[in-house]
Write a protein that holds these residues in place. Structure first.
Motif, PDB file in Angstrom:
ATOM      1  N   ARG A 239       0.854  -1.186   0.000  1.00  0.00           N
ATOM      2  CA  ARG A 239       0.000   0.000   0.000  1.00  0.00           C
ATOM      3  C   ARG A 239       0.890   1.236   0.000  1.00  0.00           C
ATOM      4  NH1 ARG A 239      -1.685  -0.711   5.801  1.00  0.00           N
ATOM      5  NH2 ARG A 239      -0.612   1.095   6.576  1.00  0.00           N
ATOM      6  N   PHE A 240       0.290   2.361  -0.392  1.00  0.00           N
ATOM      7  CA  PHE A 240       0.989   3.632  -0.465  1.00  0.00           C
ATOM      8  C   PHE A 240       0.339   4.605   0.517  1.00  0.00           C
ATOM      9  CE2 PHE A 240       1.753   1.527  -4.423  1.00  0.00           C
ATOM     10  CZ  PHE A 240       3.076   1.803  -4.699  1.00  0.00           C
ATOM     11  N   ASP A 241       1.105   5.032   1.505  1.00  0.00           N
ATOM     12  CA  ASP A 241       0.625   5.983   2.509  1.00  0.00           C
ATOM     13  C   ASP A 241       1.384   7.294   2.372  1.00  0.00           C
ATOM     14  OD1 ASP A 241      -0.783   3.789   3.427  1.00  0.00           O
ATOM     15  OD2 ASP A 241       0.041   3.825   5.446  1.00  0.00           O
ATOM     16  N   VAL A 242       0.775   8.351   2.881  1.00  0.00           N
ATOM     17  CA  VAL A 242       1.425   9.659   2.939  1.00  0.00           C
ATOM     18  C   VAL A 242       1.423  10.109   4.395  1.00  0.00           C
ATOM     19  CG1 VAL A 242       1.249  12.094   2.269  1.00  0.00           C
ATOM     20  CG2 VAL A 242       0.744  10.303   0.595  1.00  0.00           C
ATOM     21  N   LEU A 243       2.569  10.592   4.847  1.00  0.00           N
ATOM     22  CA  LEU A 243       2.665  11.260   6.145  1.00  0.00           C
ATOM     23  C   LEU A 243       2.950  12.721   5.845  1.00  0.00           C
ATOM     24  CD1 LEU A 243       4.678   8.899   8.509  1.00  0.00           C
ATOM     25  CD2 LEU A 243       2.280   9.487   8.613  1.00  0.00           C
ATOM     26  N   ALA A 244       1.996  13.568   6.156  1.00  0.00           N
ATOM     27  CA  ALA A 244       2.093  14.986   5.819  1.00  0.00           C
ATOM     28  C   ALA A 244       2.260  15.824   7.078  1.00  0.00           C
ATOM     29  CB  ALA A 244       0.837  15.420   5.065  1.00  0.00           C
ATOM     30  N   PHE A 245       3.236  16.699   7.037  1.00  0.00           N
ATOM     31  CA  PHE A 245       3.487  17.628   8.138  1.00  0.00           C
ATOM     32  C   PHE A 245       3.097  19.020   7.665  1.00  0.00           C
ATOM     33  CE2 PHE A 245       6.297  14.098   8.972  1.00  0.00           C
ATOM     34  CZ  PHE A 245       6.291  13.965  10.346  1.00  0.00           C
ATOM     35  N   ASN A 246       2.093  19.594   8.317  1.00  0.00           N
ATOM     36  CA  ASN A 246       1.643  20.938   7.988  1.00  0.00           C
ATOM     37  C   ASN A 246       2.053  21.876   9.110  1.00  0.00           C
ATOM     38  OD1 ASN A 246       0.166  20.545   5.445  1.00  0.00           O
ATOM     39  ND2 ASN A 246      -1.045  19.144   6.682  1.00  0.00           N
ATOM     40  N   PRO A 247       2.220  23.160   8.802  1.00  0.00           N
ATOM     41  CA  PRO A 247       2.694  24.098   9.823  1.00  0.00           C
ATOM     42  C   PRO A 247       1.714  24.223  10.985  1.00  0.00           C
ATOM     43  CG  PRO A 247       2.015  25.266   7.842  1.00  0.00           C
ATOM     44  CD  PRO A 247       1.949  23.803   7.536  1.00  0.00           C
ATOM     45  N   ARG A 248       2.277  24.170  12.188  1.00  0.00           N
ATOM     46  CA  ARG A 248       1.490  24.363  13.408  1.00  0.00           C
ATOM     47  C   ARG A 248       2.307  25.232  14.343  1.00  0.00           C
ATOM     48  NH1 ARG A 248      -1.048  18.507  14.319  1.00  0.00           N
ATOM     49  NH2 ARG A 248      -2.579  18.684  12.688  1.00  0.00           N
ATOM     50  N   GLN A 249       1.616  25.978  15.147  1.00  0.00           N
ATOM     51  CA  GLN A 249       2.319  26.848  16.085  1.00  0.00           C
ATOM     52  C   GLN A 249       2.552  26.134  17.397  1.00  0.00           C
ATOM     53  OE1 GLN A 249      -0.097  30.320  16.344  1.00  0.00           O
ATOM     54  NE2 GLN A 249       0.763  31.219  14.504  1.00  0.00           N
ATOM     55  N   SER A 250       3.650  26.433  18.010  1.00  0.00           N
ATOM     56  CA  SER A 250       4.008  26.018  19.369  1.00  0.00           C
ATOM     57  C   SER A 250       3.954  24.516  19.623  1.00  0.00           C
ATOM     58  CB  SER A 250       3.135  26.743  20.397  1.00  0.00           C
ATOM     59  OG  SER A 250       1.803  26.287  20.342  1.00  0.00           O
ATOM     60  N   MET A 251       4.374  23.742  18.650  1.00  0.00           N
ATOM     61  CA  MET A 251       4.513  22.305  18.879  1.00  0.00           C
ATOM     62  C   MET A 251       5.984  21.953  18.694  1.00  0.00           C
ATOM     63  SD  MET A 251       1.278  20.395  17.160  1.00  0.00           S
ATOM     64  CE  MET A 251       1.679  18.858  17.925  1.00  0.00           C
TER      65      MET A 251
ATOM     66  N   PRO B  79       2.250  14.116  12.408  1.00  0.00           N
ATOM     67  CA  PRO B  79       1.900  14.073  10.993  1.00  0.00           C
ATOM     68  C   PRO B  79       0.426  13.746  10.781  1.00  0.00           C
ATOM     69  CG  PRO B  79       2.947  12.028  11.630  1.00  0.00           C
ATOM     70  CD  PRO B  79       2.994  12.934  12.831  1.00  0.00           C
ATOM     71  N   GLN B  80      -0.058  14.161   9.640  1.00  0.00           N
ATOM     72  CA  GLN B  80      -1.368  13.714   9.169  1.00  0.00           C
ATOM     73  C   GLN B  80      -1.101  12.429   8.393  1.00  0.00           C
ATOM     74  OE1 GLN B  80      -3.005  16.213   6.125  1.00  0.00           O
ATOM     75  NE2 GLN B  80      -4.901  15.071   6.002  1.00  0.00           N
ATOM     76  N   TRP B  81      -1.686  11.324   8.838  1.00  0.00           N
ATOM     77  CA  TRP B  81      -1.451  10.027   8.198  1.00  0.00           C
ATOM     78  C   TRP B  81      -2.578   9.754   7.238  1.00  0.00           C
ATOM     79  CZ3 TRP B  81      -2.658   4.803  10.925  1.00  0.00           C
ATOM     80  CH2 TRP B  81      -2.305   3.740  10.097  1.00  0.00           C
ATOM     81  N   ILE B  82      -2.236   9.561   5.985  1.00  0.00           N
ATOM     82  CA  ILE B  82      -3.214   9.212   4.969  1.00  0.00           C
ATOM     83  C   ILE B  82      -2.916   7.785   4.528  1.00  0.00           C
ATOM     84  CG2 ILE B  82      -4.249   9.796   2.749  1.00  0.00           C
ATOM     85  CD1 ILE B  82      -3.155  12.669   3.274  1.00  0.00           C
TER      86      ILE B  82
END
Length: 119
Positions: free
Chosen positions: A93-105, A110-113
């Motif tokens: 299978r093909f998954d995506v782990l996406a990191f989007n900008p967040r403050q103070s972390m 990641p957002q796991w798709i």
């Protein structure tokens, strides 16, 4: 010297291992493309694309895995399986782990798709 992409791939690897996955290989390269992380999730051999965005004004990190990128990942996965016969019988299978900008972390989650696209 590590670049920002390396930092996110390291963070993705830590996250996957914390989920109980076993990393098989990182940064698989061939002339047809590159796969950031190849890991086992139970019975599945998972080809993971790690994406990050630092500026929220552009499209999301996950949205950047367009059709062109998907085709490159598919081709690279075929080469990986041709070179590594021991993994051919596994479902993939093909998954995506996406990191989007967040403050103070300190380390963004990641957002796991899961099953982001299919062959």
């Amino acid at each position: 010297m590590q670049g920002p992409g390396d930092w996110y791939e390291d963070a993705a690897t830590r996250w996957l291992c914390a989920q109980g996955w076993q990393v098989v290989q990182r940064n698989f390269h061939c002339k047809l493309g590159e796969i950031d992380i190849i890991a086992l999730d139970g019975e599945y051999l998972v080809f993971v694309e790690v994406r990050a965005r630092s500026n929220p004004r552009f499209s999301s990190a996950a949205a950047s895995v367009d059709r062109r990128k998907q085709r490159k990942l598919l081709r690279a996965a075929r080469v990986f399986l041709q070179r590594n016969a021991q993994w051919r019988a596994r479902p993939c299978r093909f998954d995506v782990l996406a990191f989007n900008p967040r403050q103070s972390m300190p380390e963004p989650a990641p957002q796991w798709i899961r099953s982001a696209f299919s062959a």
